[in-house]
Design an enzyme around this catalytic site. Structure first.
Site, short mmCIF file in Angstrom:
data_model
loop_
_atom_site.label_atom_id
_atom_site.label_comp_id
_atom_site.label_asym_id
_atom_site.label_seq_id
_atom_site.Cartn_x
_atom_site.Cartn_y
_atom_site.Cartn_z
CD GLU A 6 45.72 34.79 41.96
OE1 GLU A 6 46.25 35.35 42.90
OE2 GLU A 6 44.71 35.24 41.37
CG HIS A 16 40.90 33.52 38.51
ND1 HIS A 16 40.52 34.57 39.28
CD2 HIS A 16 42.19 33.27 38.84
CE1 HIS A 16 41.55 34.96 40.05
NE2 HIS A 16 42.57 34.17 39.81
CG ASP A 61 38.30 36.34 37.17
OD1 ASP A 61 37.94 35.69 38.16
OD2 ASP A 61 39.48 36.62 36.93
CE1 TYR A 72 50.08 42.65 38.14
CE2 TYR A 72 48.44 42.09 39.80
CZ TYR A 72 49.23 41.73 38.72
OH TYR A 72 49.18 40.45 38.23
C1 ACM Z 1 47.15 37.80 38.74
O1 ACM Z 1 47.33 38.90 39.29
N1 ACM Z 1 46.43 36.85 39.35
C2 ACM Z 1 47.71 37.48 37.45
#
Ligand code: ACM
Ligand code: ZN
Length: 665
Positions: A307, A251, A174, A398
């Site tokens: 994203e 990313h 990332d 999460y």
């Molecule tokens: C993510 O939370 N961008 C997969």
């Protein structure tokens, strides 16, 4: 049926004075009140056609107390096992029989034995028949945002295996740092693995710069291929498959700082997305995946896909040219093209692509695995397209969200995900029978932007990862939370006694008290005119939100908080329907910097009797705070008015303004 068996197991577990069973086995029956006595000299005998003993089984049998073995331990084949990780146990005073089809089954059996064992090294005489509900029971660790040593990863593998989890997904790349040695591209570890600041937050809000390996001020690190091979073997021996993730096309700032020729701008600063118009991008990513596949035998290779901003693609001649050649309507469709290319490439090498749900932008090979982190609608779409789904929705999985009242917790990215919410995971419920067949499992994700240390990572993982272990093994379950909570607290006690830093459930504060109690006030049910609109993404209850008597909880996404973005943010007029005396006007605002939500910089109150001519009554300014918290801005005095206009411009940093209620007294 299954529920009935589970409740029997729960009751039995209490009478056994054993360690805590988590996840609960599908069925367990007491054979006698006697016990099987473990001894240091006990070693399992493996019958023909049965899998070998595994490290977890050896650990389960190992006791320190010197005593002669009284019984035998046999591993026996389990040819009609319902799946590979199913197992049976039959424990009598003379024999401990483990039936398994694979070494995975032996390890899952061993996890149960470890939990059944008493402190004195005895096993209760029981019969257990057990199998997992889901094939994929995972946790994702983000080692890019903060770099964690191999010792930490091995410790998590041990804990996950003890609770019958079987997948460790490593987010290896990332913007914040590349973490895997790639021999062909040395700058990935010579530069992209090292950054200017240790704290992700300071780095992200600062220069976002990179440094060279060996620079004394550099923060970062990477795993060599040899280290990763060793980690893979360690995990494999404990029935844990390591799924590596290499992010593309977004990313990827760290790669494009080291290899700027692969971005559309060729500028080493600021590019986040690979240039999908450049053939070099495809070669580069394929070469990386070749090395990844050499190190990781995993059937599943994760390519991220989430994203991507794509902003530079529309101005890039190569992207435009490629889109034209492919007959695409828009350069943005190159995302789907690149992922599909990698999908075919991995399939040619006998592997299966896994990606975040954005990867569904184009056709994919049947059986491709989608990690569904956004809406359940996307899980449904994946099922309809013959793809497989791993459920990892933000609202339940999460693990970087706050697990308790934010003002009393270490800073997190935002959100509020207490243990109970993880346990009440409902995604499957929203799918029909056909769609459920596409689901291969569940996974918790520990993004590490706000998690700088291993102790903090463990604190965020446990006990919440245990709820996912239970769901992954037993399927979704809602009624038995109090029992689960007790077992999770006991597991955490044990983990803490071994030096693991868990969250302490005994001190949990729980839901925000304002959230729990509706309030009455003079503006209850009053009409609100939005002089500036609320965001369609965060409408809460729409136009009634600010006067419905319901205060927000610890997260902006609980449908009680209304979000405002753009322009001057918050400007509403409340009609009290008649002129009356008002002594206070209070508005609740949220402050969650990790989610770019800030309390407003000012609180301005205007009044009017006719709704046309307003007079400013008060203007207060605020400096903000660094804490994640909820704040109430309040004016107090005495006025007579029918209309109240409240303006709350944004903080200097911009971001969102979230409000829950305007309380008028
Ligand atoms: C993510 O939370 N961008 C997969
Ligand atoms: Zn381009």
């Amino acid at each position: 049926m299954r529920r009935f068996l589970l409740s029997c197991v729960g009751a039995l577990a209490l009478t056994l004075s054993a360690q805590t069973l988590l996840p609960l086995p599908q069925s367990m029956r007491e054979l006698s009140k006697k016990t099987f006595v473990l001894s240091p000299d006990l070693s399992p005998t493996v019958a023909d056609g049965a899998p070998m003993a595994t490290p977890l089984l050896c650990e389960a049998l190992r006791v320190a107390t010197p005593r002669a073995p009284k019984g035998v331990c046999l591993i026996l084949p389990y040819p009609d096992a319902p799946n590979d990780e199913a197992y049976k146990l039959r424990i009598t005073p003379d024999s401990l029989l483990v039936y398994a089809k694979t070494s995975g089954g032996v390890t899952c059996a061993a996890a149960t034995l470890l939990q059944l064992r008493t402190e004195k090294g005895r096993l209760p005489c029981v019969e257990v028949e057990d199998a997992p509900a889901y094939a994929w029971r995972g946790v994702m660790l983000d080692v890019s945002r903060h770099f964690f040593p191999l010792s930490h990863l091995k410790r998590q593998i041990d804990i996950l295996a003890r609770h019958k989890m079987n997948t460790l997904h490593l987010h290896l790349t990332d913007a914040a740092g590349w973490r895997m040695e790639i021999k062909r591209y040395p700058r990935l570890t010579g530069k992209a693995a090292w950054r200017t600041k240790a704290s992700w937050k300071e780095w992200w809000n600062g220069d976002r710069g990179y440094r060279c390996e060996g620079d004394s001020a550099a923060y970062g690190g990477y795993y060599t291929q040899e280290e990763l091979r060793d980690l893979v073997a360690y995990a494999h021996a404990r029935n844990i498959n390591i799924v590596p993730e290499i992010e593309m096309p977004g990313h990827s700032e760290e790669v494009l700082a080291a290899y700027p020729e692969l971005s559309c701008t060729h500028d080493p600063k600021g590019a986040a997305d690979f240039c999908p118009g450049n053939v070099g991008t495809y070669d580069f990513l394929e070469n990386i995946l070749l090395e990844v596949m050499e190190v990781f035998p995993s059937q599943y290779i994760h390519v991220g896909g989430d994203e991507a901003g794509k902003a530079a693609w529309k101005d890039c001649p190569l992207c435009q040219q490629k889109a034209k050649e492919l007959g695409l309507d828009h350069v943005n469709a190159l995302q789907g093209h690149l992922i599909r290319h990698m999908n075919t490439f991995l399939a040619r090498h006998g592997r299966t692509l896994v990606g975040w749900d954005e990867v569904m932008a184009d056709t994919l090979e049947p059986g491709t695995h989608i990690m569904n982190w956004r809406s359940t609608e996307l899980a449904r779409e994946a099922a309809a397209r013959n793809l497989k789904v791993i459920l990892t929705p933000g609202a339940y999985c999460y693990l970087d969200y706050y697990q308790d009242a934010p003002p009393f917790q270490p800073e997190a990215i935002g959100g509020y995900l207490p243990l109970e919410q993880v346990y009440r995971f409902v995604s499957m419920e929203e799918l029909n029978t056909e769609e459920r067949k596409a689901v291969c499992g569940v996974q918790g994700n520990l993004w590490a932007e706000y998690i700088p240390t291993v102790a903090h990572a463990e604190y965020m993982l446990y006990p919440r990862a245990l709820a996912l272990a239970e769901i992954g093994w037993n399927g979704e379950s809602r009624e038995a939370f109090p029992d689960f909570r007790k077992r999770a607290a006991a597991v955490c006690d044990l983990l803490r006694s071994e030096g693991t830093n868990t969250f302490d459930l005994y001190t949990e504060i729980g839901l925000r008290k304002e959230y729990l109690t509706p309030i009455s006030h003079k503006a209850l049910g009053a009409t609100v005119v939005y002089n500036l609109p609320f965001s369609p993404y965060y409408p809460a209850a729409g136009a009634s939100t600010l006067t419905d008597g319901l205060r927000g909880g610890w997260t902006h996404s609980d449908q009680r908080w209304q979000g405002f973005i753009g322009g001057k943010r918050f400007d509403v007029t409340i009609d009290l329907e008649e002129v009356q005396t008002v002594r206070s006007v209070a508005t609740g605002f949220m402050h969650a910097p990790g989610a770019e939500i800030y309390v407003p910089s000012a609180y301005i109150l205007l009044t009017s009797e006719d709704g046309k001519n307003f007079t400013e009554v008060s203007r207060q300014t605020f400096d903000g705070t660094d804490e994640t918290t909820c704040q109430t801005y309040i004016w107090k005095g005495k006025i007579r008015t029918r209309y109240l206009r409240i303006q709350a411009p944004p903080a200097a940093k911009g971001g969102w303004v979230f409000a829950d209620e305007v309380v008028v007294k």
